[in-house]
Scaffold this motif. Sequence first.
Motif, PDB file in Angstrom:
ATOM      1  N   ASN A  70     -29.702  97.602 -48.262  1.00  0.00           N
ATOM      2  CA  ASN A  70     -30.826  98.546 -48.211  1.00  0.00           C
ATOM      3  C   ASN A  70     -30.792  99.523 -49.380  1.00  0.00           C
ATOM      4  O   ASN A  70     -31.829  99.921 -49.905  1.00  0.00           O
ATOM      5  N   SER A  71     -29.588  99.923 -49.779  1.00  0.00           N
ATOM      6  CA  SER A  71     -29.455 100.823 -50.921  1.00  0.00           C
ATOM      7  C   SER A  71     -30.042 100.184 -52.179  1.00  0.00           C
ATOM      8  O   SER A  71     -30.696 100.849 -52.985  1.00  0.00           O
ATOM      9  N   ILE A  72     -29.824  98.876 -52.332  1.00  0.00           N
ATOM     10  CA  ILE A  72     -30.385  98.157 -53.477  1.00  0.00           C
ATOM     11  C   ILE A  72     -31.890  97.974 -53.302  1.00  0.00           C
ATOM     12  O   ILE A  72     -32.674  98.198 -54.232  1.00  0.00           O
ATOM     13  N   TYR A  73     -32.335  97.611 -52.095  1.00  0.00           N
ATOM     14  CA  TYR A  73     -33.769  97.408 -51.835  1.00  0.00           C
ATOM     15  C   TYR A  73     -34.574  98.681 -52.121  1.00  0.00           C
ATOM     16  O   TYR A  73     -35.683  98.624 -52.657  1.00  0.00           O
ATOM     17  N   LEU A  74     -34.001  99.821 -51.754  1.00  0.00           N
ATOM     18  CA  LEU A  74     -34.718 101.095 -51.914  1.00  0.00           C
ATOM     19  C   LEU A  74     -34.649 101.633 -53.338  1.00  0.00           C
ATOM     20  O   LEU A  74     -35.220 102.683 -53.629  1.00  0.00           O
ATOM     21  N   GLY A  75     -33.933 100.949 -54.212  1.00  0.00           N
ATOM     22  CA  GLY A  75     -33.819 101.401 -55.589  1.00  0.00           C
ATOM     23  C   GLY A  75     -32.826 102.528 -55.787  1.00  0.00           C
ATOM     24  O   GLY A  75     -32.790 103.158 -56.845  1.00  0.00           O
ATOM     25  N   GLU A  76     -32.026 102.815 -54.751  1.00  0.00           N
ATOM     26  CA  GLU A  76     -31.028 103.880 -54.871  1.00  0.00           C
ATOM     27  C   GLU A  76     -29.845 103.458 -55.733  1.00  0.00           C
ATOM     28  O   GLU A  76     -29.161 104.294 -56.310  1.00  0.00           O
TER      29      GLU A  76
END
Length: 939
Positions: A172-178
């Motif tokens: 999710n961290s990667i999906y959200l661009g974080e």
Amino acid sequence: MNQEPIAIIGINFRFPQADTPEKFWHLLTNKRDAITQCNRHLDNSLLTMQAGFIEDIDRFDADFFNISHDEACLMSPQQRLLLESTWLALEDAGIIPQNIAGSDTSLFISTGGNEYYSLMNNHHKSRFSATTGNNTAMAANRISNYFDLHGASVFIDTACSSSLVAIHQACNSIYLGESSLALAGGANLILTDGDLTAFTDGGMIASDGRCKVFDANADGYVQGEGVAMIVLKPLSEALKNGDRIYGQIIATGVNHNGKSNTLTSPNLKAQVSLLERIYEQNKIDPNTIDYIETHAVGTTIGDALELKAIGKVFSKNRPFNNPLKVGSVKPNIGHTENVSGMASLIKTLLCLHSRKLTPNLHFHTPNTSVKFDKLKIQVQDQLEDFNSSNDTLRMAISAFGFGGTNAHILIEEAPQLPVESSEFPVNIFTLSAKSESALLNLAKKYLDFIIKNSSMSLTNLCYSTCTKRTQFNYRWCTVIESISQLEEHLTKIINQIENKQYVVKKVGKKRNKINALSVICEEEKIRSLGTDSLSKKLLELGEMWLEGINIEWDGFYHQSTSKYISIPTYAFDQGKYWFSDLSSTDRENNHQLLVTEQQEGIIINEDKIYNLSEIESKLIELWKYCLNKREIDREDNFFHLGGTSLQAVNLSAEMQRTFKSEISSTIIFEYPTLKELSQVILENRNINGSSLTVFHATGNQNPIITVNTFQLSHILAHDKTMQNYPLYNLNIFKLSSEIKQNILQIPPENTLEKIANYMVEDIIKGQLKQPYNLISFCGDSHLTLEIASQLNKINHQVDSIILIDGIFKNYNPSLSERYKTFKKLGFDYIYLKGTNVIDDWFKKLSKNKLNTANYEDNIFYQHYLLGRSRYVTKAYPGNIHLLLSTEWQSADLSLVKEITSNKLKVDQVLGLHNNLIERPYVDYLIQKIHYIYSMKNNR
């Protein structure tokens, strides 16, 4: 929700009797059970339980991670294991950790309980560092701190589902661009039998010490230990970068049981709901899943409920002759609790890679409460090829926390890419480590590796070692034409090191970068080079690399179709670290002054003017005592050696006492290296308000006085060829605030004369022997000339003046002159010019740390520059030697010649004007200065 798949590009783990993929695969395919009787004697107590144990949990490479001995002893072994596992996982991914420092890389991990902290308290061994060393949140934060990762740093505890939840959050961290890169992992150790006793009372532990998943005789699970870390990035980026991909995550999901019969009861509806949501949201047909690595731990009710939930979702439209295969890794290694999801994931990755399914251990008679045929489920009970009717192989993994948090992820095999390979006729193999013993062990790992993989691409191997590994200070390299030749060379060097017949090359200070391709030849000619010519060039590069030059090998190897392959990871030089190994003296909690327990010899006379070598030697003694280190180097960073904030504050107070100087309590935070700290103390401790700094006052040659260029003074002080020259520095910023205010009141045209007057007084007070040798750089030549003139007026002898690019005029080289410089310096010119532009830009954004540290100094410096521009030069009858940089060879020398009545001596020095006092060019400069003085002394 359709998201781009996440590639798994790096893994590292330690499970019972399996710390490599090869050992783990052997365990799985040969129906091996790693459950054993505990035989540890780490704290004078003996566990008698059966479980899956990993070895050497008390061993750690503290020096590698710059952690002091005592702090390492106070750290939870779970934190220590995770630090090492993170490094190795990044290496396995082909990532040099330094290259992601400062990046948005995120980290999500979990650990077991605080048993180590409890053991320390029971033995009255707890100290301040034990707090940070055992706090669960710090397990993640410590890793982010060491690797300088700026993304999320999160500790996760959902009990047995923690690892899969960590992977879910990382994705999710990667999906959200974080974050563009993410790490997920965990560690679990068994240090006491407290949980065993409680879980046994709760009927959760197998009576015979064997985990019998899905079997009619299942009566509980067996505990297990483990540590694991994986590296994740978007699939498109992994493909673009040419990363080796273990598998791809195509969907993840997490939910909670909500209100169940009891807090720890599994919830069938919640499990079904999670599975249905994940497959519906991601538009994935459950029938495309060929195998599920279940959470099943060997409890009759829990395992049966999980299979029923799976059947409800996966049996729809699934043909009876193609049942869903299921299994569990827990019978092999035990239930590793918060790391169990990671163990399941790595097992599935190995199955996907080999395209085989492994047998479920201890499965003999199916659980009678599960209708396997009706659910269209089959327990995988033998080793067989992984065949699928789908285009790609897919597997799923489940994990359930006993507090109700459920997690599920879907894994797909890595994309099948065409295999391209082109070999160079000759290659260079590099090996480096932080210590000689680590290098030896790493060489042994590589020797074993190439013996087992003798048919691999030599070019790919050398490309991987040269470009995908950190270049440490202990180095060895060889130029070879074949794998068999490399095997021969490795065998030879291992024997030589073990028999003390070879001293491993240790690099001192690392130097500038050099592109390997530019040294070898132009791009279009590299394929036309013969073996002998290429060998010669690679040997030349190897020698440069052994001397500390940072070789950029990519340019060379990218001329082939080289790709990164899985190669051995670092061999840590581990020692024993347990709370029972703490130092007998409690240095960390000693809030009294450190020197009170040391010899009087460490204290310097209050009225003495310090020289640099004395300050460094005293600081080394203080640091050794404070950090419990045998060796301290002047380039060492206090915090990289394991120093804590508390120790830094205490040490600052001790330095104030030792050096009788006003030293800020935050000084070590501002100047953390011993070299920087020594310089600051030297500046602060010498005669109050005096412009004169003493670097060293001994030597049988005439003293050298540098004017304003403190950096050159510092370099001269540590050059062996200059040790016979007493060395001093005059610096305008060392003048007292009162003197600076007085100078600001006088007209600019008189400024230099007044400053020189104060400096001459400081020379007289310092009682320096005569005659003097003065050195200055560029614009400070005006002040140097005025100082020399005033000294002559009072009959103080000045033997010589060396002016470095000091022509008493501004000069900006023309384009043609810059081109000539480029032809002489080559790629260094472009690199250094680019560096200068960046440095100039940053200087405009920030204050100069050394010279314009505050507003008062800024005003004073501007007044000095104005005074310098209005200074009227006078004729000087003495010896002046002008050293001109490569860039300034065509400068107008008319004024300096006029001043010296054409008696000027001019020499050239290699380098750019702005980089003359930086390595490697400062080495040439010092050689020239030493030559000038040597010739003068010989006469």
